[in-house]
Write an enzyme that holds these catalytic residues in place. Structure first.
Site, short mmCIF file in Angstrom:
data_model
loop_
_atom_site.label_atom_id
_atom_site.label_comp_id
_atom_site.label_asym_id
_atom_site.label_seq_id
_atom_site.Cartn_x
_atom_site.Cartn_y
_atom_site.Cartn_z
N LYS A 1 0.44 12.35 -7.27
CA LYS A 1 -0.93 12.01 -6.87
C LYS A 1 -1.16 12.38 -5.41
O LYS A 1 -0.20 12.54 -4.64
CB LYS A 1 -1.22 10.52 -7.10
CG LYS A 1 -0.42 9.47 -6.36
CD LYS A 1 -0.46 9.39 -4.88
CE LYS A 1 -1.63 8.86 -4.14
NZ LYS A 1 -2.05 7.51 -4.41
N ASP B 1 1.20 -1.12 -5.24
CA ASP B 1 0.48 0.11 -5.54
C ASP B 1 1.46 1.05 -6.23
O ASP B 1 2.33 1.64 -5.58
CB ASP B 1 -0.01 0.70 -4.21
CG ASP B 1 -0.70 2.03 -4.36
OD1 ASP B 1 -0.82 2.53 -5.50
OD2 ASP B 1 -1.15 2.57 -3.33
N SER C 1 0.82 -1.21 0.00
CA SER C 1 0.00 0.00 0.00
C SER C 1 0.85 1.27 0.00
O SER C 1 1.66 1.47 0.91
CB SER C 1 -0.89 -0.02 1.24
OG SER C 1 -1.34 1.27 1.56
N GLY C 2 0.62 2.13 -0.98
CA GLY C 2 1.33 3.40 -1.01
C GLY C 2 1.02 4.24 0.23
O GLY C 2 1.92 4.87 0.82
N LEU C 3 -0.25 4.21 0.62
CA LEU C 3 -0.65 4.95 1.83
C LEU C 3 0.14 4.46 3.05
O LEU C 3 0.69 5.25 3.81
CB LEU C 3 -2.15 4.78 2.07
CG LEU C 3 -2.67 5.26 3.43
CD1 LEU C 3 -2.56 6.77 3.54
CD2 LEU C 3 -4.09 4.81 3.66
N ARG D 1 -6.23 1.33 -12.55
CA ARG D 1 -7.12 1.80 -11.48
C ARG D 1 -7.82 3.07 -11.93
O ARG D 1 -7.18 4.05 -12.32
CB ARG D 1 -6.29 2.06 -10.22
CG ARG D 1 -7.02 2.81 -9.15
CD ARG D 1 -6.32 2.63 -7.83
NE ARG D 1 -6.55 3.71 -6.92
CZ ARG D 1 -5.97 3.81 -5.72
NH1 ARG D 1 -5.13 2.86 -5.33
NH2 ARG D 1 -6.21 4.82 -4.94
N ASP E 1 0.61 10.53 1.80
CA ASP E 1 0.54 9.67 0.62
C ASP E 1 0.38 10.58 -0.60
O ASP E 1 -0.71 10.74 -1.13
CB ASP E 1 -0.65 8.72 0.77
CG ASP E 1 -0.82 7.78 -0.40
OD1 ASP E 1 0.15 7.60 -1.16
OD2 ASP E 1 -1.93 7.24 -0.55
N ASN F 1 -3.57 11.05 -2.06
CA ASN F 1 -4.41 9.93 -1.64
C ASN F 1 -5.87 10.19 -1.98
O ASN F 1 -6.35 11.32 -1.85
CB ASN F 1 -4.24 9.68 -0.13
CG ASN F 1 -5.05 8.48 0.32
OD1 ASN F 1 -6.22 8.60 0.69
ND2 ASN F 1 -4.47 7.30 0.24
N SER F 2 -6.56 9.13 -2.38
CA SER F 2 -7.93 9.26 -2.88
C SER F 2 -8.89 9.83 -1.85
O SER F 2 -9.97 10.31 -2.21
CB SER F 2 -8.44 7.90 -3.35
OG SER F 2 -7.57 7.38 -4.33
N GLU G 1 -2.92 4.16 -11.31
CA GLU G 1 -4.16 4.92 -11.23
C GLU G 1 -4.13 6.13 -12.16
O GLU G 1 -3.06 6.71 -12.40
CB GLU G 1 -4.43 5.34 -9.78
CG GLU G 1 -3.41 6.29 -9.19
CD GLU G 1 -3.55 6.42 -7.66
OE1 GLU G 1 -3.32 5.42 -6.97
OE2 GLU G 1 -3.87 7.51 -7.18
N HIS H 1 -12.29 2.58 -7.82
CA HIS H 1 -12.21 3.12 -6.46
C HIS H 1 -13.36 4.09 -6.23
O HIS H 1 -13.85 4.73 -7.16
CB HIS H 1 -10.87 3.82 -6.25
CG HIS H 1 -10.45 3.88 -4.80
ND1 HIS H 1 -11.10 3.20 -3.79
CD2 HIS H 1 -9.44 4.54 -4.18
CE1 HIS H 1 -10.50 3.44 -2.64
NE2 HIS H 1 -9.49 4.25 -2.84
N ASP I 1 0.84 3.86 -7.64
CA ASP I 1 0.31 5.23 -7.74
C ASP I 1 0.01 5.55 -9.22
O ASP I 1 -0.54 4.71 -9.91
CB ASP I 1 1.28 6.23 -7.11
CG ASP I 1 1.37 6.06 -5.59
OD1 ASP I 1 0.41 5.53 -5.01
OD2 ASP I 1 2.39 6.44 -5.01
C1 SPV Z 1 -3.34 2.54 -0.82
O1 SPV Z 1 -3.50 1.65 0.03
O2 SPV Z 1 -2.33 3.22 -0.90
C2 SPV Z 1 -4.38 2.79 -1.81
C3 SPV Z 1 -5.77 2.67 -1.43
O3 SPV Z 1 -4.03 3.19 -2.90
S1 SPV Z 1 -6.34 4.22 -1.00
O4 SPV Z 1 -5.61 4.66 0.18
O5 SPV Z 1 -7.74 4.05 -0.74
O6 SPV Z 1 -6.13 5.14 -2.10
MG MG Z 2 -2.27 4.20 -2.87
#
Ligand code: SPV
Ligand code: MG
Length: 304
Positions: free
Chosen positions: A116, A81, A42-44, A155, A54, A118-119, A110, A186, A83
């Protein structure tokens, strides 16, 4: 030893496969031991583990370091991930080659601009890439991978950015035509309706994966019935760990001895197990004996 199913098999089953987000090797071992089908780097969580937002502050090298440690620690598929690919399609090619050498099983790309956000971050920062720009990244990734066992996962962030369902479906179709192996749709809604609607209208043209962070009530049966192939529990292990650490520290701060803390701790013996001490001790016994045997033999041959 049975070989774990590869990602393609895991995404091809009737029940959605469960992919769990981690940020280090030992947590990934726990994910595998608990019986989940794959790990999501996970990038986050990787950014959070460095106390950074993130937002593409960490580069590809940092992600590769984590991905390599995780790859070496587990045998289940590892999905990274990626990104938005760290730049343009040149950066994507470089990233896919680097991750291919590490031996990961998937990279998610994505359709947002670099850097980027974080979403779930500020919605004005959710800037979508023009569809052709992202399609070119997907095609570049497909062409750069060492083999088709490395999944290129497109994504779609259209719903995150407030665009329409038609826009999301159109983008997914374009990325499918560019060669994507799977699609992540997402959403930041608190109900799963949006992603279920997407999946029903998508008709399994490629495996669809969802990330139910904001709609945690989604059941596997609901996902399956809508034709969803995989679910990413992207950040729950990190949140469980951080909450437990925070609670423990509060207890410890208020205590005069360690035994006054009620928070359960993993026994040291279990930590040893998960960090690979059994294999280390086996090596230790084997090569100590080997060294001792040679030492004795050389002493004899030296007359001594
Ligand atoms: C992550 O886990 O880094 C994701 C999911 O990309 S989210 O945090 O929902 O973007
Ligand atoms: Mg991510």
């Amino acid at each position: 030893l049975t070989t774990p199913p590869d990602l393609r098999q895991a995404l091809g089953r009737d029940t959605p496969c469960r992919i769990v987000g981690t940020y280090d090797a030992i947590t990934s071992r726990l994910v595998q031991a608990a019986g989940f089908e794959a790990v999501w780097v996970s990038g986050l969580c990787v950014a959070a583990s460095q106390a950074l937002p993130d937002a593409n502050l960490l580069g590809l090298e940092a992600i590769c370091g984590v991905a390599r440690a995780i790859r070496d620690a587990v045998t289940i598929p590892v999905v990274v991930d990626g990104d938005s690919g760290y730049g343009d399609f040149h950066n994507v090619i470089h990233a896919v080659r680097a991750l291919g050498r590490i031996g990961v099983d998937g990279i998610s790309l994505e359709d947002k601009l670099f850097p980027k956000m974080n979403s779930f971050g500020a919605s004005q920062a959710q800037v979508l890439a023009p569809p052709p720009e992202h399609a070119a990244k997907i095609r570049a990734a497909v062409d750069a991978r060492p083999s088709d066992s490395l999944h290129v996962i497109a994504r779609v962030e259209a719903l995150i950015a407030g665009a329409s369902m038609e826009e999301a479906l159109g983008r997914a179709e374009l990325y499918r035509e560019a060669g994507a192996d799977a699609v992540i749709i997402h959403s930041k809604r608190t109900s799963a309706d949006e992603v279920l609607d997407f999946a029903r209208r998508w008709h399994r043209r490629l495996p669809v994966i969802v990330i139910p962070t904001t709609y945690p009530d989604l059941t596997l049966a609901q996902a399956r019935d809508a034709g969803i192939a995989g679910v990413i529990y992207a950040n729950q292990p990190m949140r469980a760990a951080l909450q437990a650490v925070q609670d423990y520290l509060a207890q410890l701060r208020a205590s005069d001895r360690l035994t006054a803390c009620r928070q359960p701790l993993m026994p040291i013996a279990d930590v040893f197990h998960w960090q690979g001490m059994p294999a280390y001790l086996e090596d230790d016994g084997r090569y100590r004996n080997y060294r001792a045997t040679w030492a004795a033999a050389l002493q004899v041959s030296n007359g001594g």
